[in-house]
Design an enzyme around this catalytic site. Structure first.
Site, short mmCIF file in Angstrom:
data_model
loop_
_atom_site.label_atom_id
_atom_site.label_comp_id
_atom_site.label_asym_id
_atom_site.label_seq_id
_atom_site.Cartn_x
_atom_site.Cartn_y
_atom_site.Cartn_z
N ASP A 229 29.88 -13.15 15.38
CA ASP A 229 29.47 -14.55 15.54
C ASP A 229 30.55 -15.49 15.00
OD1 ASP A 229 29.10 -14.04 12.85
OD2 ASP A 229 27.03 -14.77 12.77
N ASN B 205 30.42 -20.72 10.46
CA ASN B 205 31.66 -20.15 10.97
C ASN B 205 32.10 -20.82 12.27
OD1 ASN B 205 32.28 -18.21 9.03
ND2 ASN B 205 30.57 -16.94 9.73
N CYS C 65 32.41 -18.81 1.66
CA CYS C 65 31.96 -17.53 2.21
C CYS C 65 31.60 -16.63 1.03
CB CYS C 65 33.10 -16.92 3.02
SG CYS C 65 32.64 -15.45 3.94
N HIS C 66 30.83 -15.56 1.31
CA HIS C 66 30.46 -14.70 0.17
C HIS C 66 31.09 -13.30 0.28
CE1 HIS C 66 26.62 -14.57 2.81
NE2 HIS C 66 27.56 -13.82 3.32
N HIS D 199 37.66 -13.98 5.76
CA HIS D 199 37.44 -12.71 6.47
C HIS D 199 38.71 -11.88 6.57
CE1 HIS D 199 33.39 -13.74 8.68
NE2 HIS D 199 33.35 -13.97 7.39
N ASP E 274 34.18 -8.83 4.72
CA ASP E 274 34.27 -8.83 6.19
C ASP E 274 35.66 -8.46 6.70
OD1 ASP E 274 31.58 -9.51 6.68
OD2 ASP E 274 32.01 -11.56 6.09
P1 NAD Z 1 20.77 -19.58 13.01
O1 NAD Z 1 20.89 -19.87 14.48
O2 NAD Z 1 19.69 -18.68 12.51
O3 NAD Z 1 20.60 -20.97 12.21
C1 NAD Z 1 21.37 -22.08 12.49
C2 NAD Z 1 20.52 -23.34 12.47
O4 NAD Z 1 21.33 -24.39 13.00
C3 NAD Z 1 19.25 -23.29 13.34
O5 NAD Z 1 18.11 -23.62 12.56
C4 NAD Z 1 19.50 -24.32 14.43
O6 NAD Z 1 18.32 -24.99 14.86
C5 NAD Z 1 20.46 -25.26 13.72
N1 NAD Z 1 21.23 -26.10 14.64
C6 NAD Z 1 21.73 -25.80 15.85
N2 NAD Z 1 22.34 -26.89 16.38
C7 NAD Z 1 22.22 -27.89 15.48
C8 NAD Z 1 22.63 -29.23 15.44
N3 NAD Z 1 23.29 -29.79 16.47
N4 NAD Z 1 22.33 -29.97 14.34
C9 NAD Z 1 21.66 -29.43 13.31
N5 NAD Z 1 21.23 -28.16 13.29
C10 NAD Z 1 21.51 -27.39 14.36
O7 NAD Z 1 22.21 -19.07 12.57
P2 NAD Z 1 22.61 -18.23 11.24
O8 NAD Z 1 22.64 -16.79 11.58
O9 NAD Z 1 21.83 -18.70 10.08
O10 NAD Z 1 24.13 -18.68 11.08
C11 NAD Z 1 24.50 -20.04 10.83
C12 NAD Z 1 26.01 -20.10 10.60
O11 NAD Z 1 26.33 -19.59 9.30
C13 NAD Z 1 26.83 -19.24 11.57
O12 NAD Z 1 28.02 -19.95 11.90
C14 NAD Z 1 27.14 -18.00 10.78
O13 NAD Z 1 28.29 -17.34 11.26
C15 NAD Z 1 27.35 -18.61 9.43
N6 NAD Z 1 27.29 -17.69 8.28
C16 NAD Z 1 28.14 -17.97 7.27
C17 NAD Z 1 28.16 -17.17 6.14
C18 NAD Z 1 29.11 -17.52 5.02
O14 NAD Z 1 29.10 -16.90 3.98
N7 NAD Z 1 29.96 -18.54 5.19
C19 NAD Z 1 27.29 -16.09 6.03
C20 NAD Z 1 26.39 -15.82 7.08
C21 NAD Z 1 26.39 -16.65 8.20
#
Ligand code: NAD
Length: 487
Positions: free
Chosen positions: A119, A153, A174-175, A203, A260
């Site tokens: 993703d 991401n 990130c974690h 990553h 990752d």
């Molecule tokens: P998800 O789809 O479950 O949740 C994302 C949320 O964003 C949803 O509730 C959706 O309704 C909302 N959304 C979509 N479009 C929007 C908009 N225009 N305005 C406001 N909200 C909106 O996704 P997820 O699996 O929780 O992942 C979210 C992001 O976090 C991804 O990019 C994922 O890769 C990233 N992620 C980052 C880390 C990290 O450590 N940095 C870890 C895990 C996931």
């Protein structure tokens, strides 16, 4: 103390938002804060709101919550904006993957050398990049002093894009470095005696320093691989930190890949499912294979659904206490067997007053706001920290944060040259290409990604796959953006 407003964009991502709320509840210096939960999905938002209030109530925390579907409203007067939205959701990624596979790109055109995370799209993810960029620009206008904590991401591309083009305070979070904790635990070391550093890009981080009680602890990793690797089997698709891939990357690059990074090797580990199984183990072949990703997606969907059921339970039983035995039994019964344990851990860990989530966001907020100095691993522009990497490239490095900001530690010893030349530089170039495409709107740059892709057999194949992705209904803006070729 004036109340601080902290906004979470994409707050409907329940597990993540509730981890942050849990951390906020346990951070005395942030007492009295207003938490603004923003999402475009009302149902998800309401569910998170119900659960967040429940946690605050049971942990005795003084927090206020608001929900909104308006970006302007959430950003205005905010001091900290955590952006975790995923525009188009996971279903968009699956659509692009299907189109790509039809045209001969196994696991999708966005799975690229040193960027195989399923993703973490950089080629077909215009809507996500544009949204994140727009949020940063809106912050510059409405809350110019606020900090943006970029969690969604692709963190690497987004930290570079925003840091270079929008003059706000921002950091990528990130974690992945928790992979070090796993290594420490498996080796049976006392984490208080271990000194470590990781460095690289998001990553793509490497264990540059690993000392146990002041002594080099790398020989312990060598010994572990020698004794245990041949009998190693993954317990779940994410279990790869001490896998054959990690061992092979370590052998070639000379340092351990962390978190990752293990998923982000070269094509050697990713040609097809059989190759992935060989390196990441049976039965899944790692989380980024078709089997591993299905496993992850199904669990995520199930956990999200269960969270909604739990929220409904509390809406119908507002007096029920999370900590009562009866409630516990009733809400655990809402989860399917295969996710029960993970769900229970997720929901009940937050109630332990001694335990924080392991996410870095609230620790950083507390440091910046209340001078609670803390060591973290964050994504910031290099500015000389890693020699040989350009100053304006975002690196993931150990830092400390306090009221004066984020201060990088010296990376000692430096990252080996082989990692820089054969891993980091090619990955950095791909980030530059993604930004070049996004900022110029030149589709020839998108094409160039695939012209250089080992899966490509002809230029026509490249044109066909990009045309089909651009023709998706949700990509109207992307199509317009890339309609004029400047090449
Ligand atoms: P998800 O789809 O479950 O949740 C994302 C949320 O964003 C949803 O509730 C959706 O309704 C909302 N959304 C979509 N479009 C929007 C908009 N225009 N305005 C406001 N909200 C909106 O996704 P997820 O699996 O929780 O992942 C979210 C992001 O976090 C991804 O990019 C994922 O890769 C990233 N992620 C980052 C880390 C990290 O450590 N940095 C870890 C895990 C996931």
């Amino acid at each position: 103390m004036a109340a601080t407003k902290l906004s979470i964009i994409g707050a409907g991502s329940a597990a993540f938002s509730l981890s942050l709320v849990g951390d906020l509840c346990k951070t005395r210096g942030l007492s009295g804060s207003l938490v603004s939960l923003m999402d475009i999905d009302r149902d998800r938002l309401n569910a998170v709101h119900t659960l967040a209030r429940k946690y605050a109530e049971e942990l005795g925390a003084d927090l206020r919550f608001e929900t909104t579907t308006s970006l302007e409203d959430t950003i205005k007067d905010s001091s900290f904006v955590v952006n975790t939205a995923l525009v188009g959701g996971h279903s968009y990624f699956e659509k692009v993957r299907q189109i790509s596979e039809k045209h001969g790109y196994y696991r999708g055109i966005d799975s690229q050398e040193f960027n195989m995370v399923s993703d973490y799209y950089t080629i077909s993810n215009f809507n996500q990049l544009k949204f994140m960029h727009d949020v940063a620009k809106m912050m510059e206008k409405l809350s110019p002093k606020a900090w943006l904590l970029q969690a969604a991401n692709p963190v690497f591309e987004l930290t570079n894009l925003i840091s270079r083009t929008v003059p706000i305070n921002m950091v990528g979070i990130c974690h992945g470095h928790h992979g070090v904790d796993y290594i420490v635990e498996v080796l049976g070391l006392d984490k208080n005696k271990v000194e470590w550093q990781v460095a690289g890009v998001n990553h793509g981080i490497w264990l540059t320093k690993f000392l146990d009680d002041g002594k080099d602890a790398y020989p312990l990793i060598d010994e572990w691989f020698e004794k245990e690797l041949e009998n190693w089997k993954p317990t779940n698709p994410f279990d790869d930190q001490l896998s054959p891939v990690a061992a092979d990357m370590y052998q070639f690059y000379g340092r351990m890949p962390v978190g990752d990074t293990v998923r982000n090797g070269s094509w050697k580990y990713h040609y097809n499912l059989e190759t992935k199984k060989k390196w990441f183990g049976e039965p899944w072949g790692g989380v980024d294979s078709e089997l591993g990703w299905k496993w992850y997606q199904e669990r995520q969907a199930e956990i999200a659904l269960t969270m909604q059921k739990v929220a409904k339970y509390f809406q119908e039983n507002p007096k029920a206490k999370l900590l009562s035995k009866e409630t516990y039994e009733e809400i655990i019964a809402l989860a399917k067997d295969e996710v029960k344990e993970e769900f229970a851990q997720g929901i009940y860990k937050i109630l332990d007053p001694e335990k924080k989530s392991g996410e870095q966001h609230i620790l950083l907020v507390d440091a910046l706001l209340n001078d609670e100095k803390v060591d973290l691993v964050l994504n910031v522009l290099n500015q000389g920290t890693i020699p040989g990497i350009p100053d304006d490239v975002a690196v993931e490095i150990p830092v400390y944060a306090d009221k004066d900001g984020i201060h990088p530690y010296k990376i000692e010893p430096d990252i080996p040259e082989r990692i820089k030349k054969m891993y980091l530089m090619p990955r950095i170039l791909r980030m530059e290409w993604a930004l070049e495409a996004f900022l110029t709107g030149d589709r020839k740059v998108l094409e160039e990604f695939l012209i250089r892709d080992p899966r490509t057999e002809s230029y026509e194949q490249v044109v066909r796959v990009i045309d089909e992705v651009l023709n998706l209904p949700e990509n109207e803006e992307m199509r317009r953006h890339y309609s004029s070729s400047q090449g």
